[in-house]
Design an enzyme around this catalytic site. Structure first.
Site, PDB file in Angstrom:
ATOM      1  N   HIS A 137       8.887   7.202  -0.391  1.00  0.00           N
ATOM      2  CA  HIS A 137       8.298   7.454   0.930  1.00  0.00           C
ATOM      3  C   HIS A 137       6.838   7.897   0.794  1.00  0.00           C
ATOM      4  O   HIS A 137       5.948   7.395   1.493  1.00  0.00           O
ATOM      5  CB  HIS A 137       9.078   8.517   1.704  1.00  0.00           C
ATOM      6  N   HIS A 142       2.525   6.651   2.534  1.00  0.00           N
ATOM      7  CA  HIS A 142       1.295   7.391   2.827  1.00  0.00           C
ATOM      8  C   HIS A 142       0.051   6.923   2.076  1.00  0.00           C
ATOM      9  O   HIS A 142      -1.060   7.076   2.582  1.00  0.00           O
ATOM     10  CB  HIS A 142       1.492   8.879   2.511  1.00  0.00           C
ATOM     11  N   GLU A 183       3.065   9.888  10.625  1.00  0.00           N
ATOM     12  CA  GLU A 183       4.423   9.462  10.262  1.00  0.00           C
ATOM     13  C   GLU A 183       4.945   8.292  11.101  1.00  0.00           C
ATOM     14  O   GLU A 183       5.604   7.413  10.567  1.00  0.00           O
ATOM     15  CB  GLU A 183       5.405  10.642  10.371  1.00  0.00           C
ATOM     16  N   SER A 202       7.926   3.056   5.538  1.00  0.00           N
ATOM     17  CA  SER A 202       8.844   3.201   4.409  1.00  0.00           C
ATOM     18  C   SER A 202      10.303   3.069   4.839  1.00  0.00           C
ATOM     19  O   SER A 202      11.196   3.271   4.027  1.00  0.00           O
ATOM     20  CB  SER A 202       8.604   4.545   3.704  1.00  0.00           C
TER      21      SER A 202
HETATM   22 FE    FE Z   1       5.778  11.587   5.177  1.00  0.00          FE
END
Ligand code: FE
Ligand code: PHE
Length: 285
Positions: A137, A142, A183, A202
């Site tokens: 993730h 990110h 997010e 993700s």
């Molecule tokens: Fe995160």
């Protein structure tokens, strides 16, 4: 290295996963590359293959163009190799952490253009869903956008803003901004509606859901609306917020938030899937 305070967690909550005895006082730790089993590398390879197969048409162009910067898709990358590229591109680097870290430590790292990446890999049983962020993730979700100069500056500004919000007792309001942008953010550019948030990028199922399902609400970015909006941590989001560009995001969050926190507190919360006066609904094509 022993001086790190344990991460706090609420009554009835699980303690965070990860070995915090390894952490330095800023909660960073060396990536424990020797810990990875062949099964861990295989999990990374399969997760990467599944996500990269569906990013075209669903992820924003900035993400697609940068994802190769993660390096070879068949093994968990070495953080240092990514940092070398990132420093040249945007003066960011990534640093290992044992897992979730306290809010203020997190803000401080972002303010220094250091993005904390959890070093452990989910188990094969958690292939489709893992409760806490893991190395997949954090890296896949990110890191690619940290190669984008405008988004990179937004993340640093967020870290500085977080330190300030913590002093003002408003970190919860600011956390909603992170949630609905970093997010779960969507962006609508010349190619149409696309995802840029790490939680969606993700996720095997939510990436398509967020961009193309008729079910959730999609609302044009509005700072105070976001700060008032609760969010779901155990299901797909009921609402997504849509920016036009990373420039818009950076500019809309540049003003001093101090009076904004006061006003938002007075206005009160909005439930995750509720409509509100003034919402700019974003329609699917
Ligand atoms: Fe995160
Ligand atoms: N402008 C915000 C403040 O003054 C800081 C901030 C910038 C927060 C960007 C989030 C994102 O508090």
């Amino acid at each position: 290295n022993q001086g790190v305070a344990p991460v706090t967690y609420g009554q009835g909550e699980r303690p965070p996963r990860g070995d915090y005895a390894r952490a330095r006082s800023d909660y960073t730790c060396a990536q424990d590359y020797a810990q990875y089993s062949e099964a861990d590398h295989d999990t990374y390879r399969r997760l990467y293959a599944r996500q990269s197969a569906q990013i075209e048409g669903l992820a924003c162009r900035e993400f697609i163009d940068a994802v190769a910067q993660l390096g070879a898709p068949d093994r968990i990358p070495r953080f240092e190799a990514i940092s070398e590229r990132l420093r040249k591109a945007t003066r960011w680097e990534i640093v290992g952490v044992p897992g979730l870290i306290p809010e203020e430590a997190f803000f401080a790292l972002l303010a220094q253009r250091r993005f904390p990446v959890t070093d452990w890999m989910r188990t094969p049983e958690e292939f489709d869903y893992v409760v806490e962020p893991d190395v997949f993730h954090d890296l896949f979700g990110h890191v690619p956008l940290l190669f984008n100069p405008m988004f990179a500056d937004y993340m640093q500004a967020y870290g500085e803003g977080g330190l300030k919000a913590a002093r003002l007792g408003s970190a919860e309001l600011l956390a909603r901004l992170y949630w609905y942008t970093v997010e779960f953010g969507l962006i609508r550019g010349s190619e149409g509606l696309r995802a840029y948030g790490a939680g969606v990028l993700s996720s095997a199922g939510e990436l398509r859901y967020s961009v193309s399902s008729p079910e959730p609400r999609r609302i044009g970015f509005e700072l105070e609306r976001i700060m008032r909006t609760r969010y779901k941590i155990d299901s797909y989001q009921a609402s997504y917020f849509v920016i036009d560009s990373f420039d818009q995001l950076f500019e809309a969050t540049a003003p001093d938030f101090t009076p904004i926190y006061e006003r938002v507190s007075r206005l009160g919360e909005i439930e995750a899937g509720a409509a509100a006066d003034g919402d700019r609904a974003i329609a699917l094509p």
